[in-house]
Design a protein around this motif. Structure first.
Motif, PDB file in Angstrom:
ATOM      1  N   UNK A  35       0.813  -1.213   0.000  1.00 48.73           N
ATOM      2  CA  UNK A  35       0.000   0.000   0.000  1.00 48.73           C
ATOM      3  C   UNK A  35       0.853   1.273   0.000  1.00 48.73           C
ATOM      4  N   UNK A  36       2.106   1.140   0.462  1.00 43.97           N
ATOM      5  CA  UNK A  36       2.965   2.315   0.559  1.00 43.97           C
ATOM      6  C   UNK A  36       3.107   2.817   1.976  1.00 43.97           C
ATOM      7  N   UNK A  37       2.306   2.219   2.901  1.00 49.21           N
ATOM      8  CA  UNK A  37       2.407   2.529   4.335  1.00 49.21           C
ATOM      9  C   UNK A  37       2.402   4.036   4.589  1.00 49.21           C
ATOM     10  N   UNK A  38       3.440   4.543   5.246  1.00 48.48           N
ATOM     11  CA  UNK A  38       3.460   5.935   5.679  1.00 48.48           C
ATOM     12  C   UNK A  38       3.635   6.913   4.526  1.00 48.48           C
ATOM     13  N   UNK A  39       3.953   6.424   3.315  1.00 46.87           N
ATOM     14  CA  UNK A  39       4.069   7.296   2.144  1.00 46.87           C
ATOM     15  C   UNK A  39       2.812   7.269   1.279  1.00 46.87           C
ATOM     16  N   UNK A  96       8.882  -3.556   8.444  1.00 45.58           N
ATOM     17  CA  UNK A  96       8.639  -4.129   7.111  1.00 45.58           C
ATOM     18  C   UNK A  96       8.445  -3.099   6.006  1.00 45.58           C
ATOM     19  N   UNK A  97       8.281  -1.833   6.353  1.00 46.20           N
ATOM     20  CA  UNK A  97       7.851  -0.848   5.363  1.00 46.20           C
ATOM     21  C   UNK A  97       9.040  -0.229   4.624  1.00 46.20           C
ATOM     22  N   UNK A  98       8.933  -0.233   3.309  1.00 42.45           N
ATOM     23  CA  UNK A  98      10.024   0.221   2.452  1.00 42.45           C
ATOM     24  C   UNK A  98      10.093   1.735   2.382  1.00 42.45           C
ATOM     25  N   UNK A  99      11.297   2.225   2.124  1.00 40.53           N
ATOM     26  CA  UNK A  99      11.489   3.633   1.808  1.00 40.53           C
ATOM     27  C   UNK A  99      10.964   3.888   0.401  1.00 40.53           C
ATOM     28  N   UNK A 147       5.388  11.637   6.476  1.00 42.03           N
ATOM     29  CA  UNK A 147       5.734  10.223   6.661  1.00 42.03           C
ATOM     30  C   UNK A 147       6.500  10.012   7.960  1.00 42.03           C
ATOM     31  N   UNK A 148       7.434  10.906   8.267  1.00 39.60           N
ATOM     32  CA  UNK A 148       8.206  10.800   9.509  1.00 39.60           C
ATOM     33  C   UNK A 148       7.289  10.822  10.733  1.00 39.60           C
TER      34      UNK A 148
END
Length: 552
Positions: A72-76, A386-389, A441-442
């Protein structure tokens, strides 16, 4: 006379019921010709937002992606995600083809949700389905017993029954569309609490699921069942499927909760604890050789304590013994009593199906490891568990495109224009990646990290490096200090916040009255010690003295 009215009433009631049933049957038949059965609200909202039609244009190739927050892109999200990068790459590499990528992944989703999402979206005719799933197999809410209990509830049963009706599903879909257009906004899945100063929930004992718990094996079987159902659906509807190996942060993410899975005597436990604590002290001092020696002795007594394996892995990594470090990091991941990363057993299920030729499993790690110091996945390519940059999104999106091309899907590989690849920065800008997105995102990450206070502080400070006067970043930093017990630091940040955004203090004080009390006390102390206050008090005392002398 009474009997006549009674018979008449019953007759009219039966006629009304029959006419209602006939009318319902008529609309059900019409909707079965032109509609689809329903999915959950999350799926329906995506269908509406993407303007997906059941009748796919002949020249359109549809790719649906499914999975968890990583996909999903998580925090981004929604600016950057592997699916969004895939869409851009496909547009660049196959400029003459009409390709749509629609992402049905969801934050916190498990394999049961992913299976149902695939099932409910098949009527929209995907030409290809991509899956990234496995991290949330043991997450509370995704476990087999909890899902089955939820299904047994009457409301859940009623919802499943109504979704089988094409007519009811069509009306429901229309209601969602109307509400999204004219009604109040439905909240998205979030990383954050609605109020920053919300106390963190503690770990519940019933949430723990160590490897020696029978429920652990039950949920591995549940994951296997859901993957098998996905594969069966794909085969039945002739939809090609690709699975991508879920990867995690091995090197920089400590286990969430550690327990002794080996039964120890009181004497053994005491000895183990002494060695473990002594090793931690040596590690803090940077004395890695002695730390390894102490940790190894503790490991000999009990090797099942996840945090011990992780710390020993850190020591071997620093010493350059990368193979042993990796083994210990993986052991720490697998022995975590509250798993929030794909474990060896879950990966084994996917590999088992791959060996049997039932699915194609793409090794995601190979493309990401170039960004991992020492060849062990961790920061900066994976920013939490687990979440990618964003860089990770780009690499995974490119990998997806290459694997699709390799199989001559959409077009023969010779027609793919990989020479048109654009620089990372150019695509990132096109997607909307910006400094403001990084700050947002941070701050999501600060909330996500829970009680991992060092990580929370690091991400809050990084946000403030980009936007030094961001009130939300200051609130997150102050609240983290407060939860750590460093109240002096917290109050200093709150005083900065008072100068930038005094109105936010009202919400803070309402949520946490203790902060209000401490803030007012320190403000009063600062006031009575300020030079201006002292001069003012002296002047007042002098005037009172003069007045008293004049009266006397």
């Amino acid at each position: 006379m009474i009997n006549f009215f009674k018979r008449n009433f019953i007759k009219n009631l039966i006629q009304l019921l029959l006419s209602t049933l006939l009318l319902f049957a008529f609309f059900e038949g019409v909707f079965r010709l032109f509609g689809a059965s329903g999915g959950g609200r999350f799926i329906e909202r995506i269908v509406i937002h993407e303007h997906l039609s059941l009748r796919k244009p002949k020249d359109e190739f549809r790719i649906f992606t499914y999975g968890e927050s990583t996909m999903r892109g998580a925090h981004y999200s929604p600016v950057s995600s592997p699916a969004r990068w895939l869409q851009v790459y496909l547009k660049d590499f196959l400029p003459d083809r009409k390709i749509r990528v629609v992402d049905f992944s969801r934050l916190g989703a498990g394999s049961d949700f992913v299976h149902r999402a695939f099932r409910d979206t098949i009527p929209y005719q995907p030409d290809l389905a991509l899956f990234y799933v496995g991290h949330n197999a043991f997450l509370p809410g995704n476990r087999k017993d909890q899902i089955l209990t939820k299904r047994m509830k009457s409301r859940s049963r009623f919802n499943r029954w109504t979704r089988r009706s094409y007519f009811i599903s069509g009306v429901y879909r229309w209601m969602i569309a109307w509400r999204s257009k004219f009604g109040p906004a439905v909240p998205e899945d979030k990383f954050e609490f609605s109020v920053i100063e919300t106390p963190l929930p503690g770990v519940k004992l019933e949430d723990l699921i160590p490897r020696n718990n029978p429920s652990y094996l039950e949920n591995i079987d549940f994951f296997r069942e859901n993957i098998l159902q996905i594969l069966t659906l794909g085969e039945k509807h002739k939809i090609p499927i690709l699975f991508f190996k879920p990867v995690c942060n091995l090197k920089d993410f400590a286990p969430t909760y550690s327990v002794h899975m080996k039964k120890l005597s009181a004497e053994e436990l005491s000895q183990w604890e002494d060695l473990y604590e002594a090793g931690k002290r040596k590690q803090t001092q940077g004395n890695w050789n002695e730390a390894v020696e102490l940790y190894t002795q503790a490991y000999t007594i009990d090797s099942t304590y996840a945090d011990l394996s992780f710390r020993l892995g850190q020591a071997y990594f620093i010493k350059g013994s990368l193979a042993e470090a990796r083994r210990l990091f993986e052991e720490a991941r697998d022995n975590d009593a509250l798993p929030v990363r794909t474990t060896k057993e879950i990966l084994g299920v996917l590999e088992e199906f791959a060996r049997a030729g039932k699915l194609t499993l793409i090794d995601t790690e190979k493309v990401l490891v170039s960004e991992a110091p020492g060849g062990i996945l961790g920061e900066p390519i994976i920013e939490d568990n687990v979440h990618l940059s964003i860089k990770g999104h780009s690499l995974l999106g490119r990998l997806m495109a290459e694997k699709i091309a390799k199989r001559d899907w959409i077009a023969p590989k010779s027609n793919w224009r990989f020479d048109r690849a654009r620089p990372y920065d150019e695509i990132a800008k096109e997607l909307g990646v910006s400094q403001h997105l990084q700050v947002s995102a941070d701050l999501r990450m600060v909330s996500y990290f829970g009680t991992r206070f060092e990580n929370k502080i690091r991400f809050a400070k990084h946000a403030l490096e980009i936007e030094p006067h961001n009130p939300r970043a200051l609130r997150y930093l102050a609240w983290t200090y407060w939860m750590m017990g460093e109240k002096k630091k917290a109050l200093e940040v709150y005083r900065r916040l008072e100068q930038l955004d005094p109105s936010s203090l009202e919400e803070i004080f309402k949520a946490q009255p203790d902060i209000a009390t401490a803030f007012k006390n320190i403000s009063h102390r600062k006031l009575i010690h300020s030079p201006s206050f002292i001069v003012s008090e002296i002047q007042s005392a002098f005037l009172i003295f003069v007045a008293v002398r004049s009266i006397s």
